[in-house]
Write an enzyme that holds these catalytic residues in place. Structure first.
Site, short mmCIF file in Angstrom:
data_model
loop_
_atom_site.label_atom_id
_atom_site.label_comp_id
_atom_site.label_asym_id
_atom_site.label_seq_id
_atom_site.Cartn_x
_atom_site.Cartn_y
_atom_site.Cartn_z
N ASP A 1 0.84 -1.20 0.00
CA ASP A 1 0.00 0.00 0.00
C ASP A 1 0.88 1.25 0.00
OD1 ASP A 1 -2.93 1.07 0.69
OD2 ASP A 1 -1.48 2.25 1.82
N TYR B 1 3.15 9.75 -0.74
CA TYR B 1 4.24 9.21 0.09
C TYR B 1 5.60 9.39 -0.58
CZ TYR B 1 0.37 6.64 2.41
OH TYR B 1 -0.80 6.28 3.04
N LYS C 1 -2.60 5.69 -4.32
CA LYS C 1 -3.70 6.64 -4.08
C LYS C 1 -3.44 7.94 -4.81
CE LYS C 1 -3.60 4.75 0.60
NZ LYS C 1 -2.16 4.64 0.92
N HIS D 1 -7.42 9.55 -2.25
CA HIS D 1 -6.78 9.55 -0.92
C HIS D 1 -7.66 10.21 0.15
CE1 HIS D 1 -2.49 9.28 0.89
NE2 HIS D 1 -3.38 9.07 1.81
N LEU E 1 -2.29 -0.09 14.09
CA LEU E 1 -1.63 -0.30 15.39
C LEU E 1 -1.66 0.97 16.22
CD1 LEU E 1 1.46 -2.30 14.05
CD2 LEU E 1 -0.50 -3.23 15.30
N ILE F 1 -3.25 -3.10 7.02
CA ILE F 1 -1.97 -2.80 6.35
C ILE F 1 -0.96 -2.16 7.31
CG2 ILE F 1 -2.78 -2.67 3.95
CD1 ILE F 1 -3.23 0.37 4.39
N LYS G 1 2.43 -1.01 9.17
CA LYS G 1 3.74 -0.58 8.66
C LYS G 1 4.82 -0.84 9.70
CE LYS G 1 6.67 2.95 8.98
NZ LYS G 1 6.91 4.26 9.61
N SER G 2 5.94 -1.40 9.26
CA SER G 2 7.13 -1.43 10.07
C SER G 2 8.32 -1.53 9.14
CB SER G 2 7.13 -2.61 11.04
OG SER G 2 8.37 -2.61 11.70
N ARG H 1 9.75 -7.13 13.08
CA ARG H 1 8.35 -6.74 13.28
C ARG H 1 7.49 -7.07 12.06
NH1 ARG H 1 8.60 -0.88 16.32
NH2 ARG H 1 8.83 -1.70 18.43
N ASN I 1 4.18 -9.18 12.47
CA ASN I 1 2.88 -8.62 12.07
C ASN I 1 2.14 -9.46 11.04
OD1 ASN I 1 3.54 -6.53 13.76
ND2 ASN I 1 3.93 -5.02 12.16
P1 NAD Z 1 0.45 1.83 12.02
O1 NAD Z 1 -0.69 1.78 12.96
O2 NAD Z 1 0.69 0.70 11.09
O3 NAD Z 1 1.72 2.10 12.93
C1 NAD Z 1 3.02 2.04 12.46
C2 NAD Z 1 3.98 2.18 13.64
O4 NAD Z 1 3.68 1.16 14.61
C3 NAD Z 1 5.43 1.91 13.24
O5 NAD Z 1 6.06 3.07 12.81
C4 NAD Z 1 6.02 1.36 14.52
O6 NAD Z 1 6.39 2.45 15.32
C5 NAD Z 1 4.87 0.67 15.16
N1 NAD Z 1 4.91 -0.82 14.99
C6 NAD Z 1 4.74 -1.54 13.85
N2 NAD Z 1 4.79 -2.85 14.11
C7 NAD Z 1 5.01 -2.98 15.44
C8 NAD Z 1 5.15 -4.08 16.30
N3 NAD Z 1 5.06 -5.33 15.84
N4 NAD Z 1 5.35 -3.83 17.61
C9 NAD Z 1 5.42 -2.57 18.10
N5 NAD Z 1 5.29 -1.48 17.32
C10 NAD Z 1 5.07 -1.67 15.99
O7 NAD Z 1 0.34 3.24 11.26
P2 NAD Z 1 0.48 3.77 9.78
O8 NAD Z 1 1.82 3.49 9.20
O9 NAD Z 1 0.05 5.17 9.84
O10 NAD Z 1 -0.62 2.95 8.99
C11 NAD Z 1 -0.32 1.80 8.22
C12 NAD Z 1 -0.45 2.08 6.74
O11 NAD Z 1 -1.73 2.63 6.44
C13 NAD Z 1 0.51 3.15 6.23
O12 NAD Z 1 1.83 2.71 6.09
C14 NAD Z 1 -0.16 3.55 4.95
O13 NAD Z 1 0.11 2.61 3.92
C15 NAD Z 1 -1.62 3.53 5.35
N6 NAD Z 1 -2.13 4.87 5.75
C16 NAD Z 1 -3.11 5.44 4.99
C17 NAD Z 1 -3.62 6.67 5.31
C18 NAD Z 1 -4.70 7.25 4.46
O14 NAD Z 1 -5.02 8.44 4.62
N7 NAD Z 1 -5.29 6.50 3.59
C19 NAD Z 1 -3.14 7.37 6.43
C20 NAD Z 1 -2.16 6.78 7.21
C21 NAD Z 1 -1.66 5.52 6.86
#
Ligand code: NAD
Length: 277
Positions: A46, A51, A76, A109, A191, A230, A232-233, A238, A242
């Protein structure tokens, strides 16, 4: 390597229920991060024009030996490019960066209701679909009123709405609307974006009960709601943690304990007023 199940979208096509998000992965690190994610078993990637890392995703796809038809690539439309012609041009730009012929899923988006262009933008999405340039089209951050307008004024029901969703902000009403209209819910910030959700005592308690990590318990919660998720790490350990979700289940008591963390507060922008472009 864990096998990720798929969900069926309203157009009959399948989407992996778990994917890898690359928001805030720096462009120069994206190729490596996506390569690691593919190695760990992720097949849905994604990204977004905003980005600025579509090229890194494209490079990882080109280098990978995973067959293209096993991958599911989402990008997006960036906010500044809403409008009919601008959407078509921006789509071409993404395809060049991603280095693929057909995109799996293209999302608007943000709705940006104050600019009133999302209906016209959606018509361009319908054209890309009709022309076979994208297999599925959807939206992101759309509220019920925005979805109702698309349903009333255009032909194709979005396959997906990607929204902020996590146990603190569980979006019951919007998810019920999606279910009623055959729109899949995809959770972003699943998360809680590393802002304290995983340290919440209820989450920690369920994790201890299940002998799993807090992140695994929260991701399992999303899967059991029927959402695509989806996380992210950039950390390969991790990434593996995940995706390692398919050999345990949360029971009703676990789900009830997790629901205690609900605050009803968003971490990100409110789609009705979010206007960044
Ligand atoms: P997320 O909730 O996935 O959090 C990511 C953070 O969680 C990481 O940076 C890390 O600090 C922590 N993390 C990840 N795995 C972990 C683990 N196993 N243990 C402990 N901590 C952990 O937040 P995100 O990245 O904002 O959201 C995921 C994806 O959603 C994004 O990468 C993107 O592709 C999408 N997204 C879309 C929009 C939108 O407007 N459509 C907005 C934000 C994100």
């Amino acid at each position: 390597m864990p096998a990720v199940p798929s969900l069926k979208m309203n157009n009959g096509l399948e989407i992996p229920q778990l994917g890898f998000g690359v928001f805030l992965v720096p462009p120069e690190e994206t190729r490596q991060a996506v390569a690691e994610a593919l190695k760990a078993g992720y097949r849905l990637i994604d990204t977004a024009q905003g980005y600025k890392n579509e090229e890194g995703v494209g490079a990882a796809i080109a280098e990978s030996d995973v067959p293209r038809d096993e991958l599911f690539i989402t990008t997006k439309l960036t906010n500044s490019e809403q409008g009919y012609d601008t959407t078509l041009t921006a789509f071409d730009g993404s395809m060049k960066k991603l280095g693929i012929d057909v995109l799996d899923l293209f999302l608007i988006h943000w709705p940006l209701p104050m600019f009133d262009q999302y209906v016209e933008t959606w018509r361009a999405f319908e054209k890309l679909l009709a022309d076979g340039r994208v297999r599925s089209i959807g939206v992101s951050n759309f509220e019920i009123a925005h979805l109702e307008r698309l349903l009333a004024e255009t032909d194709v029901t979005p396959a997906v709405n990607q929204i902020e969703l996590h146990p603190q902000f569980p979006q019951e009403e919007l998810r019920a609307f999606h279910d009623e209209h055959g729109i899949l819910t995809e959770s972003w910030g699943p998360l809680g974006q590393g802002k304290g959700l995983l340290e919440d005592p209820s989450i920690v308690e369920v994790a201890q009960r299940k002998a799993r990590t807090p992140a695994q318990v929260v991701l399992r919660w999303h899967l059991q709601l029927g959402c695509v998720v989806i996380p992210k790490s950039a950390n390969p350990d991790r990434m593996r943690e995940n995706i390692d979700l398919f050999d345990f289940e949360l029971d009703d008591a676990d789900m009830a304990e997790i629901s205690k963390v609900r605050t009803g507060e968003r971490l990100g922008g409110d789609p009705n007023v979010f206007a960044m472009r």
